[in-house]
Scaffold this motif. Sequence first.
Motif, PDB file in Angstrom:
ATOM      1  N   ARG A 182      -3.394  -5.465  12.179  1.00 11.45           N
ATOM      2  CA  ARG A 182      -2.273  -4.898  11.464  1.00 11.45           C
ATOM      3  C   ARG A 182      -1.269  -5.981  11.126  1.00 11.45           C
ATOM      4  N   HIS A 183      -0.210  -5.552  10.505  1.00 18.78           N
ATOM      5  CA  HIS A 183       0.829  -6.483  10.096  1.00 18.78           C
ATOM      6  C   HIS A 183       2.187  -5.825  10.230  1.00 18.78           C
ATOM      7  N   ALA A 184       3.199  -6.643  10.230  1.00 19.26           N
ATOM      8  CA  ALA A 184       4.571  -6.140  10.236  1.00 19.26           C
ATOM      9  C   ALA A 184       4.887  -5.573   8.848  1.00 19.26           C
ATOM     10  N   GLU A 185       6.084  -5.027   8.706  1.00 17.39           N
ATOM     11  CA  GLU A 185       6.450  -4.392   7.436  1.00 17.39           C
ATOM     12  C   GLU A 185       6.372  -5.379   6.271  1.00 17.39           C
ATOM     13  N   GLY A 186       5.643  -4.953   5.251  1.00 15.89           N
ATOM     14  CA  GLY A 186       5.514  -5.760   4.039  1.00 15.89           C
ATOM     15  C   GLY A 186       6.286  -5.143   2.890  1.00 15.89           C
ATOM     16  N   THR A 187       6.478  -5.909   1.848  1.00 19.36           N
ATOM     17  CA  THR A 187       7.221  -5.406   0.688  1.00 19.36           C
ATOM     18  C   THR A 187       6.551  -4.172   0.105  1.00 19.36           C
ATOM     19  N   HIS A 188       5.256  -4.100   0.197  1.00 20.12           N
ATOM     20  CA  HIS A 188       4.513  -2.960  -0.349  1.00 20.12           C
ATOM     21  C   HIS A 188       4.693  -1.686   0.472  1.00 20.12           C
ATOM     22  N   ASN A 189       5.208  -1.807   1.699  1.00 19.57           N
ATOM     23  CA  ASN A 189       5.422  -0.639   2.557  1.00 19.57           C
ATOM     24  C   ASN A 189       6.723   0.102   2.247  1.00 19.57           C
TER      25      ASN A 189
END
Length: 130
Positions: A1-8
């Motif tokens: 997973r990843h931390a919050e991205g601009t696409h989220n």
Amino acid sequence: RHAEGTHNLNEEQSKLPLHFDAKLTETGVNQCNELAKKTKDLNVDAIIVSPLTRTLDTAILSFPHLYGDNRNQKIVPFIAHEEWRETVNFLCDARRPTAALQQQYPHVCFNNLANDPDDPIWAHYESIFG
């Protein structure tokens, strides 16, 4: 997973070219910094990561003590691998060319990526769905 991205931030906008290979937001960076406080004592042998900008940044910022060439710390391999990608639905899920990634992340091993310098998974998806 990843931390919050601009696409989220906005699902509809995540499809726009603006979010190609989406990056982390300021909140996402802060999430990684908080996680890094908890990972510093973990015994880790390697970090396997998707070759997307948001996942690479999440890995590096969450395990900063294991990345790079810091001679005072234990350094482990950070290995990018296509098979760790979560999905390929929109431009935010496409990655940059391997050479660009190698330049930005010099301490990540990209040897496991396909020989194609571009994104073969996105190219395959695009050939099917346009």
